[in-house]
Scaffold this motif. Structure first.
Motif, short mmCIF file in Angstrom:
data_model
loop_
_atom_site.label_atom_id
_atom_site.label_comp_id
_atom_site.label_asym_id
_atom_site.label_seq_id
_atom_site.Cartn_x
_atom_site.Cartn_y
_atom_site.Cartn_z
N SER A 89 1.38 24.27 -1.70
CA SER A 89 0.58 23.05 -1.70
C SER A 89 0.45 22.50 -3.12
O SER A 89 0.56 21.30 -3.35
N GLY A 90 0.24 23.41 -4.09
CA GLY A 90 0.15 22.97 -5.48
C GLY A 90 1.44 22.35 -5.97
O GLY A 90 1.43 21.32 -6.67
N ALA A 91 2.57 22.97 -5.60
CA ALA A 91 3.87 22.45 -6.03
C ALA A 91 4.14 21.09 -5.40
O ALA A 91 4.59 20.16 -6.08
N ILE A 92 3.84 20.94 -4.12
CA ILE A 92 4.11 19.67 -3.43
C ILE A 92 3.17 18.58 -3.95
O ILE A 92 3.59 17.43 -4.17
N GLU A 93 1.90 18.94 -4.16
CA GLU A 93 0.97 17.94 -4.71
C GLU A 93 1.43 17.47 -6.09
O GLU A 93 1.35 16.28 -6.41
N ALA A 94 1.92 18.40 -6.90
CA ALA A 94 2.41 18.03 -8.23
C ALA A 94 3.67 17.17 -8.13
O ALA A 94 3.83 16.20 -8.88
N ALA A 95 4.56 17.51 -7.18
CA ALA A 95 5.77 16.71 -6.98
C ALA A 95 5.40 15.31 -6.51
O ALA A 95 6.00 14.32 -6.96
N LYS A 116 6.02 11.63 -8.71
CA LYS A 116 6.78 10.52 -8.15
C LYS A 116 5.89 9.33 -7.78
O LYS A 116 6.32 8.40 -7.10
N GLY A 117 4.63 9.38 -8.21
CA GLY A 117 3.74 8.24 -8.02
C GLY A 117 2.93 8.25 -6.74
O GLY A 117 2.39 7.22 -6.35
N PHE A 118 2.80 9.41 -6.10
CA PHE A 118 2.04 9.52 -4.85
C PHE A 118 0.93 10.54 -5.02
O PHE A 118 0.82 11.22 -6.03
N SER A 119 0.11 10.68 -3.98
CA SER A 119 -0.94 11.70 -4.00
C SER A 119 -1.33 12.03 -2.57
O SER A 119 -1.13 11.22 -1.65
N SER A 120 -1.87 13.21 -2.38
CA SER A 120 -2.35 13.61 -1.06
C SER A 120 -3.86 13.42 -0.99
O SER A 120 -4.56 13.65 -1.97
N SER A 121 -4.33 13.00 0.17
CA SER A 121 -5.77 12.79 0.34
C SER A 121 -6.48 14.08 0.72
O SER A 121 -7.70 14.18 0.57
N ALA A 122 -5.71 15.06 1.21
CA ALA A 122 -6.31 16.34 1.59
C ALA A 122 -5.23 17.40 1.66
O ALA A 122 -4.07 17.11 1.97
N SER A 123 -5.60 18.64 1.35
CA SER A 123 -4.70 19.78 1.46
C SER A 123 -5.44 20.90 2.17
O SER A 123 -6.50 21.34 1.73
N ILE A 124 -4.89 21.34 3.29
CA ILE A 124 -5.58 22.29 4.17
C ILE A 124 -4.72 23.53 4.35
O ILE A 124 -3.49 23.43 4.51
N LEU A 156 -3.63 14.15 11.70
CA LEU A 156 -2.97 12.94 12.20
C LEU A 156 -3.94 11.77 12.32
O LEU A 156 -3.53 10.61 12.26
N LYS A 157 -5.20 12.07 12.48
CA LYS A 157 -6.21 11.00 12.58
C LYS A 157 -6.45 10.33 11.22
O LYS A 157 -6.96 9.21 11.16
N LYS A 158 -6.08 11.02 10.15
CA LYS A 158 -6.45 10.54 8.81
C LYS A 158 -5.25 10.33 7.89
O LYS A 158 -5.43 10.12 6.70
N SER A 159 -4.04 10.39 8.43
CA SER A 159 -2.87 10.27 7.55
C SER A 159 -1.79 9.42 8.18
O SER A 159 -1.76 9.21 9.38
N GLU A 160 -0.91 8.93 7.32
CA GLU A 160 0.28 8.21 7.76
C GLU A 160 1.52 9.08 7.61
O GLU A 160 2.51 8.90 8.31
N VAL A 161 1.44 10.03 6.68
CA VAL A 161 2.50 11.02 6.52
C VAL A 161 1.82 12.40 6.44
O VAL A 161 0.96 12.62 5.59
N LYS A 175 0.83 -1.20 0.00
CA LYS A 175 0.00 0.00 0.00
C LYS A 175 0.86 1.25 0.00
O LYS A 175 1.94 1.27 0.59
N LYS A 176 0.38 2.27 -0.66
CA LYS A 176 1.06 3.56 -0.60
C LYS A 176 0.59 4.32 0.65
O LYS A 176 -0.54 4.15 1.10
N PRO A 177 1.46 5.16 1.22
CA PRO A 177 1.06 5.88 2.43
C PRO A 177 -0.04 6.90 2.16
O PRO A 177 -0.11 7.49 1.08
N ILE A 178 -0.88 7.10 3.16
CA ILE A 178 -1.91 8.14 3.10
C ILE A 178 -1.25 9.44 3.52
O ILE A 178 -0.70 9.55 4.62
N ILE A 179 -1.31 10.44 2.66
CA ILE A 179 -0.58 11.70 2.86
C ILE A 179 -1.56 12.87 2.95
O ILE A 179 -2.52 12.93 2.18
#
Length: 388
Positions: A195-201, A205-213, A230-235, A165-169
Motif C-alpha cells: 500500500s505504501g509503495a502504490i500510494e507513493a507511485a 504520477k500526480g494522483f492520490s488515494s482517498s483511503a487505504s484499507i 466501491l461506494k466511495k471510489s471511481e478506481v 477532475k482526477k479519479p477518486i482512488i
C-alpha cells in the motif's frame, strides 16, 4: 489469459466519463483543461519598453530629456521630435515614441542625451497585442498545464481554472500474514509494504488515494470491504488475494459485488495474476500480492487508466529504446518486465529479479521488456519504461 498488448488495448478502449472542477491557478500544475481558454485582452495590453533605456521622439543624434517613466507609472508624456524620457523595462512608452535605445548605448550630460548609434524605428518596443490578441485562443481543451502555462494564465489575470477532475482512488490490501510497519512481528508474519509503495507511485504520477484499507484473508470481510470501497471510489486497486490459492478470495468477492471481469491473467512475468474489471463507471484492478509484481503492474497497466480518467492520452510510462549493457536471454515462454537501471544511456539489468524482491526495484529507475525466448546482445536496443 490475455497477451500484454491485448490487456493494454482493453484498458485503453474503455469509455470513460470525464467530469470537471474549478481549481486555483496555483494548484493547476499538470492538470488538464476542461475547456478552451481565450485571451480576455491584448497581451501586452499597451506598448512597453523591452529594456532600461530612453524612449525617443524621432530618430536623431541628440535629445532633450524631459522626464522619467518607471514600470507601473501612470505618468503620460507626448514626445515631440528631439525629446526623450528615461524609461525602464515594462514601462508604458509615451505617445510619439519612435524607438527605445538601451542605456549602454548613450551618454548623458545634464538633460542632454547623446546616442552612440542610431536605433531602428520601433526598436526595443513590445507592441500591444504582440503575444496575444483579445479573443485569441490561448490553450485548447485537453492542454496539460505546465509551469510556463501557469505563468501565461496568470498574465491574463486568471486565478481559477476549469480542469478535468482526477479519479477518486481507494486501495485495499489483503493477507493474514500482513502487519503494519511499526508493529511487532509474530512468527510467520511480514510487514505490509504494497500500500505504501502504490500510494507513493500514485503521488509520483500526480494522483492520490482517498483511503487505504487492510483486510484479512476472509471472504466475507473482503466482500464487505470491496462493497464499501466501491461506494466511495471511481478506481479501486486491490493488492493480494487474486491468485488461485485456498485463501485467494478477491476474484469471487468482486463477482458477488457485481464487477464485470474484463480480463484476468496476463501472459507475462512478473504479474501474471492481474485482474481488470468494471462496474458502471467504476474500475477495479486486482494486483498480485508480491511487491515487485504489484508495483510493476501498477506502472504498466493501472497508470494508463488513471491518465485517461484525468483527460490525458493514457500513454503510461515514458518508453525508451536504449542499448543494453550486457547480454540477456529470456529462456521462458512469457515476456518479462525486468528491474533495470538507466545510466549514461545504457540499460543495466539488475540482480534479484524475483517477484517478491522490491529492493532491486528501489535501486533502479526503469522496467526493461524482453519477449519470450528472446536473446538481446550487449549494445543492442532494448525497450525500456522509465519509472522515475
Amino acid at each position: 489469459m490475455v497477451e500484454i498488448k491485448e490487456a493494454l488495448e482493453i484498458i485503453r478502449s474503455q469509455h470513460v466519463q470525464l467530469d470537471s472542477e474549478v481549481v486555483s491557478l496555483k494548484d493547476s500544475l499538470n492538470r488538464v483543461l476542461a475547456e478552451d481558454l481565450k485571451a480576455g485582452f491584448d497581451l501586452p495590453g499597451f506598448d512597453n519598453s523591452a529594456m532600461d533605456g530612453y524612449a525617443l521622439g524621432g530618430l536623431q543624434q541628440e535629445y532633450k530629456i524631459i522626464g522619467e517613466v518607471a514600470a507601473g507609472d501612470s505618468k503620460e508624456f507626448i514626445l515631440k521630435s528631439g525629446e526623450a524620457v528615461r524609461i525602464f523595462t515594462g514601462a508604458k512608452v509615451p505617445e510619439g515614441t519612435s524607438a527605445v535605445i538601451m542605456q549602454e548605448k548613450t551618454k548623458v550630460k545634464q538633460d542632454l542625451l547623446i546616442l552612440e548609434e542610431l536605433p531602428k524605428e520601433g526598436q526595443c518596443i513590445r507592441k500591444k497585442g504582440e503575444e496575444l490578441k483579445e479573443g485569441e485562443l490561448v490553450f485548447s481543451k485537453s492542454y496539460q498545464i505546465t509551469a510556463a502555462g501557469i505563468g501565461m494564465l496568470g498574465s491574463l489575470g486568471l486565478n481559477q481554472i476549469k480542469v478535468i477532475k482526477k479519479p477518486i482512488i481507494q486501495l485495499i490490501t489483503t493477507g493474514n500474514e500482513l502487519v503494519a510497519p511499526g508493529e511487532s512481528l509474530q512468527v510467520g508474519q511480514i510487514y505490509e509494504s504494497n500500500s505504501g509503495a502504490i500510494e507513493a507511485a500514485l503521488k509520483s504520477k500526480g494522483f492520490s488515494s482517498s483511503a487505504s484499507i487492510q483486510i484479512k484473508d476472509d471472504f466475507e470481510l473482503i466482500k464487505t470491504g470491496i462493497s464499501e470501497a466501491l461506494k466511495k471510489s471511481e478506481v479501486l486497486i486491490l493488492s493480494g488475494g487474486i491468485s488461485v490459492g485456498d485463501y485467494d478470495f478477491v476474484k469471487q468477492a468482486l463477482e458477488e459485488n457485481g464487477v464485470e471481469e474484463l480480463f484476468y491473467k496476463v501472459k507475462q512475468k512478473p504479474g501474471k495474476p492481474l485482474y481488470f474489471g468494471r462496474k458502471g463507471n467504476q474500475f477495479v484492478f486486482a494486483l498480485p500480492g508480491n511487491p515487485a509484481s504489484s508495483l510493476s503492474c501498477f506502472y504498466i497497466y493501472v497508470l494508463h487508466l488513471l491518465q485517461k480518467l484525468s483527460g490525458l492520452p493514457g500513454k503510461g510510462l515514458l518508453e525508451l529504446n536504449l542499448p543494453i549493457s550486457s547480454d540477456f536471454e529470456n529462456r521462458g515462454d512469457r515476456p518479462v518486465f525486468l528491474k533495470a537501471n538507466i545510466d549514461n544511456n545504457l540499460v543495466e539489468i539488475l540482480n534479484a529479479q524475483g517477484s517478491s524482491m522490491i529492493g532491486s526495484m528501489a535501486k533502479g529507475n526503469a522496467l526493461a521488456y524482453v519477449a519470450a525466448f528472446e536473446k538481446i546482445e550487449k549494445g543492442s536496443l532494448i525497450k525500456t519504461f522509465l519509472i522515475s
